[in-house]
Scaffold this active site. Structure first.
Site, PDB file in Angstrom:
ATOM      1  N   THR A 169      46.134  48.293  51.561  1.00  0.00           N
ATOM      2  CA  THR A 169      45.572  49.260  52.500  1.00  0.00           C
ATOM      3  C   THR A 169      46.621  50.115  53.202  1.00  0.00           C
ATOM      4  OG1 THR A 169      43.615  47.895  52.904  1.00  0.00           O
ATOM      5  CG2 THR A 169      44.207  49.487  54.615  1.00  0.00           C
TER       6      THR A 169
ATOM      7  N   ASP B  15      36.001  46.688  52.057  1.00  0.00           N
ATOM      8  CA  ASP B  15      37.167  45.857  51.760  1.00  0.00           C
ATOM      9  C   ASP B  15      37.044  44.481  52.402  1.00  0.00           C
ATOM     10  OD1 ASP B  15      40.178  45.820  50.833  1.00  0.00           O
ATOM     11  OD2 ASP B  15      40.206  45.119  52.903  1.00  0.00           O
TER      12      ASP B  15
ATOM     13  N   HIS C 138      37.028  41.015  50.134  1.00  0.00           N
ATOM     14  CA  HIS C 138      38.045  39.962  50.204  1.00  0.00           C
ATOM     15  C   HIS C 138      37.433  38.608  50.557  1.00  0.00           C
ATOM     16  CE1 HIS C 138      41.731  42.084  49.491  1.00  0.00           C
ATOM     17  NE2 HIS C 138      41.459  43.001  50.396  1.00  0.00           N
TER      18      HIS C 138
ATOM     19  N   ASP D  71      41.194  53.694  49.103  1.00  0.00           N
ATOM     20  CA  ASP D  71      42.615  53.431  48.920  1.00  0.00           C
ATOM     21  C   ASP D  71      42.903  52.551  47.712  1.00  0.00           C
ATOM     22  OD1 ASP D  71      41.289  51.336  50.104  1.00  0.00           O
ATOM     23  OD2 ASP D  71      42.960  50.725  51.367  1.00  0.00           O
ATOM     24  N   HIS D  72      41.950  51.703  47.332  1.00  0.00           N
ATOM     25  CA  HIS D  72      42.138  50.811  46.191  1.00  0.00           C
ATOM     26  C   HIS D  72      40.798  50.189  45.830  1.00  0.00           C
ATOM     27  CE1 HIS D  72      41.684  47.243  48.743  1.00  0.00           C
ATOM     28  NE2 HIS D  72      42.527  47.797  49.603  1.00  0.00           N
TER      29      HIS D  72
END
Length: 283
Positions: free
Chosen positions: A53, A167, A171, A213-214
């Site tokens: 991040t 995110d 996770h 971002d990913h």
């Protein structure tokens, strides 16, 4: 959207950890409306290495690789400044003293463009002595997304906006979990609310960029080099283990020992700093 005013308004929204195929796997009509009616990157966005991040948000804001802007991890030790730097750094510790590292909100501010940055990593820090006109001091999930939207709409000329979802759920529960699905559906409704506010309060006059971002993937096995006895903790000065990347600084004279110990971990590739492939842009 209607044709923009003479001085265009811009809103950039980052949905942290939004995997590329979420748009196809879930019923997200509003986000897919952006994709179908707007402009999209043909092959998506390729994150910088490592796909975390903090470094990737600085890359998005500056257009620089991690080896150039200096943020190489979500949290890392800076040997030159002798401090640990992370997303929660509230203080200015000379970590942004390189004049070449300039986020777009600093460029806008220098050009007298009214700019607000809400919850974006490092937005509270000075870059070469400059901050944007409006910024948030630290990230919080205690403020609902729609309240953040209301705050954003009230500013305007240019706004960068960061959200930790999906995110956080990815996770914790995995990218294919019901928790992620429910979060995505809620976010899609919040984006619909944003469009309603733009139409009512800004006369539909706003350019919006939504990005991430990913991505996210399943984890089949967790390796803990110290706990699993692959590496003696006393042999390294510092270490950071997060996600699929493990960074270590060996003690003087123990570089080869640490290197060979890490090479014994199955399915792991080990590089010394000067051997990292150029394609990673990380050395």
């Amino acid at each position: 959207m209607q044709q923009s005013s003479k001085i265009p308004r811009l809103l950039i929204i980052s949905l942290d950890g939004f995997r590329h195929n979420y748009l196809h796997e879930h019923n997200l009509p509003t986000l897919n409306r952006f994709r179908n009616e707007g402009v999209q990157a043909k092959h998506g966005m390729q994150p910088t290495f490592p796909t975390m991040t903090f470094p990737n948000h600085i890359s998005i804001a500056t257009g620089m690789y991690q080896e150039d802007h200096g943020v190489v991890y979500n949290i890392f030790y800076d040997r030159l400044l002798n401090i640990t730097i992370g997303m929660s750094n509230d203080r200015d510790n000379r970590q942004w003293s390189n004049p070449k590292v300039e986020p777009l909100w600093i460029t806008a501010t220098k050009q007298k463009v009214k700019c607000a940055v809400l919850f974006w990593p490092a937005c509270q820090n000075k870059f070469n002595g400059i901050r944007p006109l409006i910024y948030s001091w630290s990230y919080t999930d205690d403020i609902p997304f729609r309240e953040k939207i209301d705050n954003a709409i009230s500013y305007f000329r240019e706004i960068n906006f960061y959200l930790s979802e999906p995110d956080k759920q990815g996770h914790t529960y995995g990218p294919d979990s019901p928790k992620v699905r429910d979060t995505l559906i809620r976010l899609d409704g919040d984006i619909e609310y944003l469009l309603y506010k733009v139409k009512c309060e800004l006369n539909d006059d706003l350019n919006i960029i939504i990005l991430s971002d990913h991505g996210m993937t399943k984890v089949k096995k967790v390796i803990r080099p110290f706990v699993d006895k692959y590496l003696n903790k006393k042999s390294v000065e510092t270490s950071i283990l997060s996600g699929a990347l493990f960074n270590v600084m060996p003690r003087t004279g123990l570089t080869e020992t640490v290197y060979n110990s890490l090479r014994n971990i199955p399915n792991v590739t080990v590089f010394k700093r000067n051997e990292i492939p150029e394609r990673f842009r990380y050395s």
